[in-house]
Design an enzyme around this catalytic site. Structure first.
Site, short mmCIF file in Angstrom:
data_model
loop_
_atom_site.label_atom_id
_atom_site.label_comp_id
_atom_site.label_asym_id
_atom_site.label_seq_id
_atom_site.Cartn_x
_atom_site.Cartn_y
_atom_site.Cartn_z
N SER A 27 0.84 -1.20 0.00
CA SER A 27 0.00 0.00 0.00
C SER A 27 0.87 1.25 0.00
CB SER A 27 -0.88 0.03 1.25
OG SER A 27 -0.11 0.36 2.40
N ASP A 28 0.36 2.32 -0.60
CA ASP A 28 0.98 3.61 -0.35
C ASP A 28 0.82 3.86 1.16
OD1 ASP A 28 2.19 6.06 -0.61
OD2 ASP A 28 0.98 6.68 -2.32
N CYS A 29 1.68 4.70 1.70
CA CYS A 29 1.83 4.72 3.15
C CYS A 29 0.57 5.22 3.85
CB CYS A 29 3.06 5.53 3.53
SG CYS A 29 4.55 4.69 2.98
#
Length: 774
Positions: free
Chosen positions: A302-304
């Site tokens: 995932s993006d952060c």
């Protein structure tokens, strides 16, 4: 898809950051004191580890992973679903930080990498948008190879990880996007070639083992992500409404190429929703396409804090446990952030997700680490074990950084007799502008500490006596110091104006509102040009383009260069081009629109195709119907090249099965399916002649304008090749065109079709008609 005879020398021969709220300040894993060993399966230090199946390097990856996972508790497995992975001391596994970045050099963004007195800096290449402007596929790969060498060297001394969340292969759809600078531009083919090339450079092991990884790359941000913060609309809340047609012919191709052609080890899902579903919770996008259709060999991250975002900001689920379950069931393997670390156990115990799904996710993560050699003990005995500080910032690496900038710089305007300047004739040079003596501006974002800077002023001063006037205190240029600048220009033999923007105006989390040069920069440019005694060279440093019609049409401004963010050696490269030791060959990887464009087109409208009824003009050179300031592929040279078509077919027939409906009724297009497409290809041979007085490289573009069916592009790129040609000499360029892959278009339902009828192939001013029939 193109090959060359008499080709340009390979580069290898010539040599608002990610909003990951809770993790940025974590200490890198190798730096903190820890009781567990630094290297997993270090049997030299602990011979007992040799009895563990997952430490047996002679077993295959799948067997080792299965052995490891079955030994772990649920809690231990969950500890490896997050970027700050927890140590499993009883199995000799140290903690590991997954998040490192290497967009255009090893970066200090992300807690997995840092610089120290041992390795104080790494080679900082040009920002991606400028490297893409080189249109040199061998360069993309060569840079990746250098970056991974420096990354491995830093890993060996405990300063970096092995998993790098780069490259960014999103389409530069709108000129206002603050992160367009990180991308290879607006064209799906160029972006795909960059993606697969850079990934191969980062990942390919020098021992030829396809299952081994030098470092693990990650293609991001999947998908349809190209808005950060525009007029109150931000990426954490944006729902990208995308047609099936635009998805499959514009937004998806670079990711597909990453996985299929580059064999990338990871794909990162984005913050935004796509058609109402968070990208990191969409099983069709993740399990269905990335792992199912494209066969990803690696992990999905995932993006952060994206999982936290779709729960807390987008309110996609009612409970955090449901959010954790939805992400894992969609195909997410790793969470940048700690949301899965906090809520997965309760999701399992609550029956929302089976432990087997956790096993599957963590197995994908461990398989990647196995391929990296993380579980092979001390790396000193392995293929890259001898790399160290001596292999970072080498002269060869730094020279490649300068060469990359030279190859990308685009000459947009050049009046006769303006450039190149003569170092003997120019006794005094006025160097003016807010970006004339910058350092950090040159390396853009997702940067690392560079080896050494050469500013534009320093590069030019090495070749001529200079007078420097900033003209503005910063790029915002609230009040320009015009009188001092005019005085310098009036006294000098030539004037170089270095203007543009920086991360204060375009950046992650910061989209532009307009596409003009900021503040009083236009006034400074115009007044200096009026006062200048000699030629005026306007140098624009930026990621995105501008409406610079005023300068394009001003006869006093004799030359214009776009230099992107040119990296640590940018100033030297700019001077090389201005004084003619390098003949410019860069071409724009994105369209430069007039200011009126941003009045007509909201950033939130994802549609690529024009809508005549509403006056919507479409996007990018493939669909945009309005006027441009400069267009995709524009760029000049100090010499002139002619093209001559040597070989190309006039027609091609698509074989269809007996009884196909298109035999009895007229079809606009046919499906691009295996049975019709097998071995359906042809060659185009071109002769390129340098008819000017200076040797140089030339980018040969092969475009096609397909028949007007299915809202097809007005023009699209089939291939490109960079060729070096000495003065008065010729080179032969060959393109191999796969009919179903290269000439096909995507219909309204997202199906790939080959249009029947006349396709116009174009190289420069050459046009060739190709009739596609059954």
């Amino acid at each position: 898809m193109a090959s060359l005879i008499n080709s340009a020398p390979k580069v290898t021969d010539i040599l608002f950051f990610l909003s990951c709220f809770s993790h940025f300040f974590l200490i890198p894993n190798w730096v903190s004191a820890q009781n567990s060993p630094v290297f997993a399966c270090d049997v030299d230090k602990n011979p007992a580890l040799g009895q563990l199946g997952f430490c047996n390097t002679s077993s295959d990856t799948a067997a080792r992973v299965a052995d490891l996972v079955k030994r772990m508790t649920l809690e231990e497995k969950i500890g490896w679903l997050v970027d700050g992975a927890a140590a499993v001391s009883r199995l000799g596994i140290p903690k590991y930080e997954w998040w490192s970045e290497a967009l255009h050099g090893v970066s200090y963004v992300g807690p997995g990498t840092r610089f120290s007195s041992v390795v104080p800096g790494a080679t900082s290449f040009p920002q991606v948008i400028l490297t893409a402007a080189s249109f040199n596929a061998s360069l993309f790969e060569a840079i990746g190879k250098v970056v991974s060498t420096e990354a491995r060297a830093m890993y060996n001394v405990g300063l970096a990880g092995l998993t790098f969340w780069s490259p960014n292969v999103n389409i530069f759809r709108d000129p206002r996007w603050g992160r367009g600078q990180e991308t290879p531009g607006e064209d799906p083919l160029l972006s795909s070639k960059y993606a697969s090339g850079y990934v191969r450079g980062l990942q390919q092991s020098d021992d030829g083992n396809p299952d081994r990884l030098k470092v693990a790359a990650c293609c991001k941000h999947y998908t349809a992500y190209d808005l950060d913060n525009w007029k109150g609309v931000d990426r954490l809340h944006f729902n990208a409404v995308v047609t099936k047609q635009d998805m499959d012919d514009t937004f998806q191709p670079p990711f597909k190429s990453c996985v299929i052609d580059g064999n990338v080890a990871s794909v990162m899902c984005s913050y935004n929703q796509v058609n109402g579903i968070p990208a990191c919770a969409d099983p069709d996008l993740l399990s269905g396409i990335v792992r199912g259709q494209w066969k990803l060999n690696g992990y999905i991250v995932s993006d952060c804090d994206s999982v936290d975002v779709f729960y807390n900001d987008q309110h996609y689920t009612k409970t955090p446990e449901e959010a954790a379950a939805k992400a894992i069931l969609a195909g997410l393997d790793l969470n940048c952030g700690n949301f899965l670390g906090q809520h997965t156990e309760a999701a399992v115990k609550g029956g929302l997700v089976d432990e087997s799904a956790v096993d599957n996710a963590v197995s994908n993560n461990f398989a990647t680490m196995m391929r990296l050699g993380f579980f092979d003990g001390n790396p000193s005995k392995a293929i890259y074990g001898k790399l160290g500080p001596k292999d970072v910032c080498t002269q060869e690496h730094r020279e490649l950084g300068r060469e990359a900038a030279r190859q990308g710089i685009v000459l947009l305007k050049n009046s006769k007799g303006s450039l190149p300047l003569s170092a003997t004739a120019i006794k005094t040079l006025a160097v003016i502008g807010p970006n004339a003596n910058v350092t950090k501006t040159m390396i853009g974002n997702y940067e690392g500490t560079p080896c050494k800077y050469t500013t534009p002023l320093q590069g030019l001063t090495a070749l001529a006596s200079t007078t420097y006037v900033p003209g503005c205190s910063n790029v915002a240029c609230g009040t320009a110091q015009i009188d001092e600048a005019k005085k310098a220009a009036a006294a000098a033999d030539a004037t170089v104006l270095v203007v543009g923007i920086d991360q204060s105006i375009e950046a992650e989390g910061r989209d532009r509102i307009d596409i003009r040069l900021p503040g009083q920069q236009p006034l400074l440019i115009t007044e200096v040009a009026k006062a200048s005694k000699g030629n005026v060279i306007l140098v624009i440093m930026s990621g995105g383009g501008f409406d610079i019609s005023f300068a394009k049409n001003d006869d006093k401004i004799t030359s214009i260069l776009w230099v992107g963010y040119p990296g640590e050696a940018g100033g030297a490269a700019i001077a090389d081009v201005i004084f003619g030791s390098y003949n410019p060959s860069g071409r724009l990887p994105m369209t430069w629109y007039p200011e009126s464009y941003v009045d007509k087109v909201p950033m939130t409208n994802m549609n690529m195709r024009p809508d005549p009824a509403s006056g919507y003009p479409g996007r990018t050179y493939r669909f945009y119907t309005g006027e441009t300031v400069y267009t995709f592929g524009d760029g000049l040279s100090y010499t002139e090249f002619n093209h001559h078509l040597v070989r190309a077919p006039k027609s091609v027939s698509i074989p269809l099965q007996e009884g196909h409906s298109c035999y009895s009724s007229k079809c606009m297009s046919v499906d691009a399916v295996d049975e019709s497409c097998k071995n359906l290809a042809f060659d185009i041979h071109l002769r390129v002649k340098n008819v000017g007085n200076m040797s140089g490289s030339h980018t040969v573009f092969l475009f096609s304008s397909p028949p007007s069916v299915h809202n097809s592009p007005q023009k699209h790129l089939l291939g490109f090749e960079k060729v070096f040609v000495t003065t008065k000499a010729e080179a032969l360029v060959r393109f191999n065109v796969d009919v179903c892959k290269d000439l096909s278009i995507v219909d309204e339902l997202g199906n790939r079709k080959v249009a029947m009828g006349n396709h116009v192939l174009q190289v420069g001013s050459l046009k060739h008609s190709l009739n596609v029939r059954i």
